[in-house]
Write an enzyme that holds these catalytic residues in place. Structure first.
Site, mmCIF file in Angstrom:
data_model
loop_
_atom_site.group_PDB
_atom_site.id
_atom_site.type_symbol
_atom_site.label_atom_id
_atom_site.label_comp_id
_atom_site.label_asym_id
_atom_site.label_seq_id
_atom_site.Cartn_x
_atom_site.Cartn_y
_atom_site.Cartn_z
ATOM 1 N N ASP A 122 0.834 -1.199 0.000
ATOM 2 C CA ASP A 122 0.000 0.000 0.000
ATOM 3 C C ASP A 122 0.874 1.256 0.000
ATOM 4 O O ASP A 122 1.611 1.504 0.956
ATOM 5 C CB ASP A 122 -0.902 -0.007 1.234
ATOM 6 C CG ASP A 122 -1.816 1.197 1.317
ATOM 7 O OD1 ASP A 122 -2.031 1.855 0.282
ATOM 8 O OD2 ASP A 122 -2.328 1.469 2.413
ATOM 9 N N ASP A 137 -2.362 6.230 -5.437
ATOM 10 C CA ASP A 137 -2.420 5.256 -4.344
ATOM 11 C C ASP A 137 -2.626 3.839 -4.868
ATOM 12 O O ASP A 137 -3.709 3.479 -5.315
ATOM 13 C CB ASP A 137 -3.560 5.629 -3.387
ATOM 14 C CG ASP A 137 -3.679 4.656 -2.208
ATOM 15 O OD1 ASP A 137 -2.730 3.891 -1.964
ATOM 16 O OD2 ASP A 137 -4.727 4.668 -1.540
#
Length: 436
Positions: free
Chosen positions: A48, A264
């Protein structure tokens, strides 16, 4: 003490990733296998770029998942079972780094505690520990030897929300954000890596590459990061649907605060401010006036379509500074639920920055089929459209040589989910300081 010499090596980590495209999962899940502790134990963690710490489920964790529908065995870290594991207390320097200041309520010997809440409301709470993190050092073409590094990470003692669900359960999350608590920052501060990493996700085959170090091929265009932001923000200059510019209010471009987009990899879909979302969907639908939309889970706009989606739908282009553009093709933003049924990956965003500016969040549907390079040393992000099932070249700082990093596919049978498991080579260009 001052470094008297510099020895630089090229390191490699082997990663396995899973990508799932069912709307009921609401996301693709990209996870990797890491090795922690003595004796070494393998853990599967989601990768992430939108968060900053590495954490894994810990022994006796409350509401942590104990099984996973991904076909992996879940593990719980037990500090007592690792001879190299150490608790991090609230009076230690790392704990001050986490909170940017000393804890006024700290007493000697107290744990350094953390709590992280994610965008979907899921939460993990626990405390920090330190243990060995295993690497493979590249000693030549296709030749490696073992190497260890010490890393501080979160030991999750309690979870809530989707993190406790077994449907896509993994052992934790590894954050590649900008904060000094990230694994990249820790290794960089220790003199072991440069603060450069990249990923390349193959939307068609499920493969990909994740690399640490300078990529010398392919070359990428770059744009400057917005400074002093918690996430990877870029200034968004404009949006095109096909060859038509999106007509957005002029007050948001040039006069008032500029629009921003967050990059992201921990988010599957893409989230647009309401005005942008409505115009993008409307312009897409103009090209298919006879298409009938139905809703799935009261969230996804879906439709039936038998022709080639890349021929029938427009490319969406996001324009950034330095003439950098991000093209998102129909096969990226339309995902197939079952034969000839597709759902639209664009969603409405309710996010706002501190200055009240609405944010665009570009997740994996926008980042797939591109080599995306995060150069934190120079505070830039860049990308190039690329075949992510091929290879990239990563520089060995010591010799100046460039090594090929090739994506691998390992298929995995699943009766319930469309899933591909991929071995991803993660090359780390390191700068090991020899201290005297």
């Amino acid at each position: 003490m001052i470094p008297s010499a510099m020895a630089e090596f090229l390191l490699v980590l082997i990663f396995s990733w899973v990508a799932m495209d069912l709307p009921q999962t609401r996301r693709r899940l990209y996870y990797t296998k890491i090795t922690i502790g003595t004796p070494p134990v393998d853990y599967h963690v989601q990768v992430d770029t939108g968060s900053d710490i590495l954490w894994v489920n810990c022994h006796n964790c409350e509401k942590c998942p104990t099984k996973s529908d991904l076909g992996i065995s879940l593990m719980q870290y037990d500090i007592k079972a690792s001879s190299t594991g150490q608790l991090i207390t609230c009076d230690q320097e790392f704990c001050g780094t986490v909170f940017n200041s000393p804890n006024p309520n700290c007493k000697v010997g107290m744990n350094c505690e953390y709590a992280v809440t994610y965008g979907d409301g899921s939460k993990t709470e626990g405390y920090f520990v330190r243990d060995n993190f295993k690497f493979d050092q590249v000693t030549g073409n296709s030749q490696t030897s073992a190497m260890d590094g010490s890393v501080a990470f979160g030991c999750s003692a309690k979870q809530s929300g989707e993190l406790g669900s077994s449907s896509q359960a993994v052992d934790g999350i590894v954050g590649f954000g900008q904060a000094n608590t990230s694994i990249l920052s820790q290794l960089s501060l220790a003199g072991k890596v440069k603060k450069i990493f990249s990923h390349c996700l193959d939307s068609r085959r499920g493969g990909g590459i994740f690399a640490l170090g300078e990529v010398v091929h392919p070359k990428v265009g770059t744009a400057p990061l917005v400074p002093n932001q918690a996430h990877y923000n870029l200034i968004l200059k404009g949006v095109q649907v096909g060859n038509k510019n999106l007509d957005l209010p002029t007050g948001l471009f040039g006069i008032g605060p500029p629009r921003r987009a967050i990059i992201d990899s921990g988010t599957t879909l893409a989230y647009l401010p309401p005005d942008m979302y409505e115009k993008v969907i409307s312009m897409i639908m103009e090209l298919q006036p006879k298409m009938v939309i139905h809703m799935v889970e009261d969230e996804f706009k879906c439709f039936w379509y038998t022709a080639n989606i890349d021929d029938g739908f427009p490319v969406i282009t996001f324009q950034f500074e330095n003439s950098l553009s991000l093209q998102v093709y129909p096969h990226n933003y339309l995902f197939e639920v079952r034969d000839t049924e597709y759902c639209i990956g664009w969603q409405v965003s309710g996010m706002q920055a501190k200055d009240g500016q609405e944010l665009t969040l570009l997740g994996d549907i926008a980042l797939s089929d591109k080599l995306v390079v995060y150069d934190l040393d120079n505070q830039t992000i860049g990308w190039a459209q690329y075949n992510c099932s091929s290879s990239i070249k990563v520089k060995d700082e010591a010799s100046g040589n460039a090594y090929d990093v090739v994506a691998h596919d390992i298929s995995m049978d699943s009766s319930a989910l469309k899933a591909n498991v991929v071995s991803v080579l993660m090359f780390v260009a390191t700068a090991l300081s020899l201290i005297v």
